[in-house]
Design an enzyme around this catalytic site. Structure first.
Site, PDB file in Angstrom:
ATOM      1  N   ALA A 153       6.336   9.438  58.326  1.00 21.11           N
ATOM      2  CA  ALA A 153       4.883   9.564  58.207  1.00 21.11           C
ATOM      3  C   ALA A 153       4.367  10.695  59.101  1.00 21.11           C
ATOM      4  CB  ALA A 153       4.207   8.243  58.565  1.00 21.11           C
ATOM      5  N   TYR A 154       4.758  10.682  60.352  1.00 21.48           N
ATOM      6  CA  TYR A 154       4.277  11.687  61.297  1.00 21.48           C
ATOM      7  C   TYR A 154       4.741  13.087  60.904  1.00 21.48           C
ATOM      8  CZ  TYR A 154       3.386  14.087  65.720  1.00 21.48           C
ATOM      9  OH  TYR A 154       2.945  14.969  66.681  1.00 21.48           O
ATOM     10  N   SER A 155       6.041  13.233  60.632  1.00 25.83           N
ATOM     11  CA  SER A 155       6.592  14.553  60.340  1.00 25.83           C
ATOM     12  C   SER A 155       5.970  15.164  59.097  1.00 25.83           C
ATOM     13  CB  SER A 155       8.123  14.462  60.163  1.00 25.83           C
ATOM     14  OG  SER A 155       8.751  14.012  61.343  1.00 25.83           O
TER      15      SER A 155
END
Length: 247
Positions: A153-155
């Site tokens: 999600a973050y990447s």
């Protein structure tokens, strides 16, 4: 008279971390600043002493209507918006492989990290276009370039931020508006200070300089990117990685 005297900046995620450091530096350099963060009490604690130079707005930046109202409020109070720096961000749930990722968490991370930056830039661009001048900086991450395992999600949200800077940089290149991204590796924040030493070592071992970046280093580079001096670089992602990034 500071370098940003007469200029107006808008910063999201201004109550902590990189956003907090950038805000203090811009205010010290003479800017008037609109400061947006979900944590309004933290904004008051950090910036109340600046008086009328700082407009403090507690806001959920994932709500497009509220963002538009906040941006309009900043413009109405100060008469212009020269710089936008999007610092708000969350990691979401980490240390999970892709088949275990919660769709709900994925959507939340994208709303905070990507959609809020889209909402703010969409709202400020008409004001910048009217004056043929503007500087927009989206804070991304080295994870948006490399793709950290266990952090889908973050990447991917930060990769989307990087791509948005490329698109917007091209779209407004002839109108006096630059749009860039900044991709830090791990920065020394209170969050990192609270981590176990072994975990910090794991992260810094990937960095040739073998240390975290500092908030001062992040603020110094960010303020250059949104300064009038940065007039011929747009659609670019600046690295702040101690040598980790190789492209």
């Amino acid at each position: 008279m500071g370098e940003f005297s007469g200029q107006v900046a808008l910063i999201t995620g201004a109550a902590s971390g990189i956003g907090l450091s950038i805000a203090h530096k811009l205010l010290a350099e003479g800017a008037r600043v609109g400061l947006l963060d979900f944590n309004e009490a933290a904004l008051q604690n950090a910036f109340a002493s600046y008086g009328s130079s700082a407009l403090l707005i507690g806001i959920d930046v994932t709500d497009e209507e509220l963002v538009l109202e906040a941006v309009t409020r900043v413009h109405d109070q100060f008469g212009q918006i020269d710089c936008l720096i999007n610092c708000v961000g969350i990691t979401g749930i980490t240390n999970v492989q892709s088949h275990e990722v919660s769709s709900e968490n994925l959507h939340k991370v994208f709303e905070v990290n990507f959609m809020s930056s889209f909402y703010t830039s969409k709202a400020v661009l008409p004001f910048m276009l009217a004056r043929n001048y503007g500087r927009i900086l989206h804070i991304a991450s080295i994870a948006g370039k490399e793709g950290n395992a266990g952090m889908l999600a973050y990447s991917t949200s930060k990769a989307a931020v990087i791509c948005m800077a490329k698109v917007q940089g091209k779209e407004y290149a002839e109108r006096g508006i630059t749009v860039n991204a900044l991709a830090p590796a791990v920065i020394q924040t209170p969050l990192v200070d609270a981590m176990p030493e072994v975990q910090v070592k794991y992260m810094t071992d990937k960095i040739p300089m073998k240390r975290c970046g500092t908030l001062e280093e992040a603020a110094n580079l960010a303020t250059y990117i949104v300064s009038p001096k940065n007039s011929f670089t747009t659609g670019f992602t600046f690295d702040l990685s101690g040598g980790r990034a190789t492209y």
